[in-house]
Design a protein around this motif. Sequence first.
Motif, PDB file in Angstrom:
ATOM      1  N   ARG A  22       0.820  -1.218   0.000  1.00  0.00           N
ATOM      2  CA  ARG A  22       0.000   0.000   0.000  1.00  0.00           C
ATOM      3  C   ARG A  22       0.856   1.272   0.000  1.00  0.00           C
ATOM      4  NH1 ARG A  22      -5.102  -0.718   4.113  1.00  0.00           N
ATOM      5  NH2 ARG A  22      -5.862  -2.692   3.331  1.00  0.00           N
ATOM      6  N   ARG A  23       1.895   1.276  -0.821  1.00  0.00           N
ATOM      7  CA  ARG A  23       2.800   2.420  -0.966  1.00  0.00           C
ATOM      8  C   ARG A  23       3.563   2.765   0.315  1.00  0.00           C
ATOM      9  NH1 ARG A  23      -0.995   6.515  -4.449  1.00  0.00           N
ATOM     10  NH2 ARG A  23      -1.333   5.100  -6.166  1.00  0.00           N
ATOM     11  N   PRO A  46      -0.751   2.955   9.065  1.00  0.00           N
ATOM     12  CA  PRO A  46      -0.362   4.343   9.348  1.00  0.00           C
ATOM     13  C   PRO A  46      -1.329   5.330   8.706  1.00  0.00           C
ATOM     14  CG  PRO A  46       0.990   3.461   7.596  1.00  0.00           C
ATOM     15  CD  PRO A  46       0.127   2.327   8.084  1.00  0.00           C
ATOM     16  N   ALA A  47      -1.165   6.578   9.079  1.00  0.00           N
ATOM     17  CA  ALA A  47      -1.976   7.648   8.498  1.00  0.00           C
ATOM     18  C   ALA A  47      -1.703   7.739   6.994  1.00  0.00           C
ATOM     19  CB  ALA A  47      -1.629   8.970   9.168  1.00  0.00           C
ATOM     20  N   THR A 106       1.873   8.240   4.820  1.00  0.00           N
ATOM     21  CA  THR A 106       3.059   7.721   5.495  1.00  0.00           C
ATOM     22  C   THR A 106       3.772   6.760   4.549  1.00  0.00           C
ATOM     23  OG1 THR A 106       1.967   7.892   7.632  1.00  0.00           O
ATOM     24  CG2 THR A 106       3.892   6.454   7.512  1.00  0.00           C
ATOM     25  N   LYS A 107       5.080   6.937   4.398  1.00  0.00           N
ATOM     26  CA  LYS A 107       5.861   6.118   3.463  1.00  0.00           C
ATOM     27  C   LYS A 107       6.682   5.032   4.154  1.00  0.00           C
ATOM     28  CE  LYS A 107       4.617   8.449  -0.122  1.00  0.00           C
ATOM     29  NZ  LYS A 107       3.650   7.881  -1.022  1.00  0.00           N
ATOM     30  N   TYR A 108       6.915   5.158   5.477  1.00  0.00           N
ATOM     31  CA  TYR A 108       7.771   4.204   6.173  1.00  0.00           C
ATOM     32  C   TYR A 108       7.266   4.009   7.597  1.00  0.00           C
ATOM     33  CZ  TYR A 108      11.827   2.135   8.445  1.00  0.00           C
ATOM     34  OH  TYR A 108      12.639   1.301   9.156  1.00  0.00           O
ATOM     35  N   VAL A 109       7.222   2.742   8.020  1.00  0.00           N
ATOM     36  CA  VAL A 109       6.874   2.395   9.398  1.00  0.00           C
ATOM     37  C   VAL A 109       8.020   1.558   9.937  1.00  0.00           C
ATOM     38  CG1 VAL A 109       5.254   1.219  10.914  1.00  0.00           C
ATOM     39  CG2 VAL A 109       4.410   2.418   8.883  1.00  0.00           C
ATOM     40  N   THR A 126      -5.747  -6.880   7.716  1.00  0.00           N
ATOM     41  CA  THR A 126      -7.072  -6.698   8.288  1.00  0.00           C
ATOM     42  C   THR A 126      -7.396  -5.213   8.132  1.00  0.00           C
ATOM     43  OG1 THR A 126      -6.380  -6.152  10.538  1.00  0.00           O
ATOM     44  CG2 THR A 126      -6.572  -8.505   9.997  1.00  0.00           C
ATOM     45  N   PRO A 127      -8.617  -4.802   8.364  1.00  0.00           N
ATOM     46  CA  PRO A 127      -8.926  -3.371   8.255  1.00  0.00           C
ATOM     47  C   PRO A 127      -8.097  -2.501   9.209  1.00  0.00           C
ATOM     48  CG  PRO A 127     -10.943  -4.640   8.259  1.00  0.00           C
ATOM     49  CD  PRO A 127      -9.827  -5.604   8.569  1.00  0.00           C
ATOM     50  N   GLU A 128      -7.640  -3.059  10.326  1.00  0.00           N
ATOM     51  CA  GLU A 128      -6.896  -2.284  11.315  1.00  0.00           C
ATOM     52  C   GLU A 128      -5.384  -2.478  11.261  1.00  0.00           C
ATOM     53  OE1 GLU A 128      -9.286  -4.591  12.517  1.00  0.00           O
ATOM     54  OE2 GLU A 128     -10.890  -3.139  12.284  1.00  0.00           O
ATOM     55  N   THR A 129      -4.928  -3.679  10.870  1.00  0.00           N
ATOM     56  CA  THR A 129      -3.500  -3.986  11.005  1.00  0.00           C
ATOM     57  C   THR A 129      -2.945  -4.738   9.795  1.00  0.00           C
ATOM     58  OG1 THR A 129      -3.942  -6.108  12.085  1.00  0.00           O
ATOM     59  CG2 THR A 129      -3.634  -4.200  13.530  1.00  0.00           C
ATOM     60  N   LEU A 130      -1.607  -4.762   9.747  1.00  0.00           N
ATOM     61  CA  LEU A 130      -0.851  -5.616   8.845  1.00  0.00           C
ATOM     62  C   LEU A 130      -0.044  -6.566   9.722  1.00  0.00           C
ATOM     63  CD1 LEU A 130       0.466  -6.465   6.136  1.00  0.00           C
ATOM     64  CD2 LEU A 130       2.230  -4.759   6.634  1.00  0.00           C
TER      65      LEU A 130
END
Length: 72
Positions: free
Chosen positions: A13-14, A53-54, A57-60, A33-37
């Motif tokens: 998702r980018r 993430p919001a 956002t490009k990096y977590v 899931t709708p809330e998490t990866l």
Amino acid sequence: MTRIRDNGTVFLRRTRFQVSRTLAGEVAYLLETPETLMVFDDRGTLLIEHHWPAPGTKYVGSGRTPGRRRTL
């Protein structure tokens, strides 16, 4: 299913999600899931779980500072 990149991330998702550099080149299984990866290895072990993430956002990251860990 994806492969962990040389820098230890997976891309979805980018957004790049930090997993582990030591697992570079390994196959990883992604569960959205709708809330998490959630990212699992080939044995079904949960490697990471991140909330989405919001937008934009490009990096977590892992939440840890880079560098060697201190031993106590």
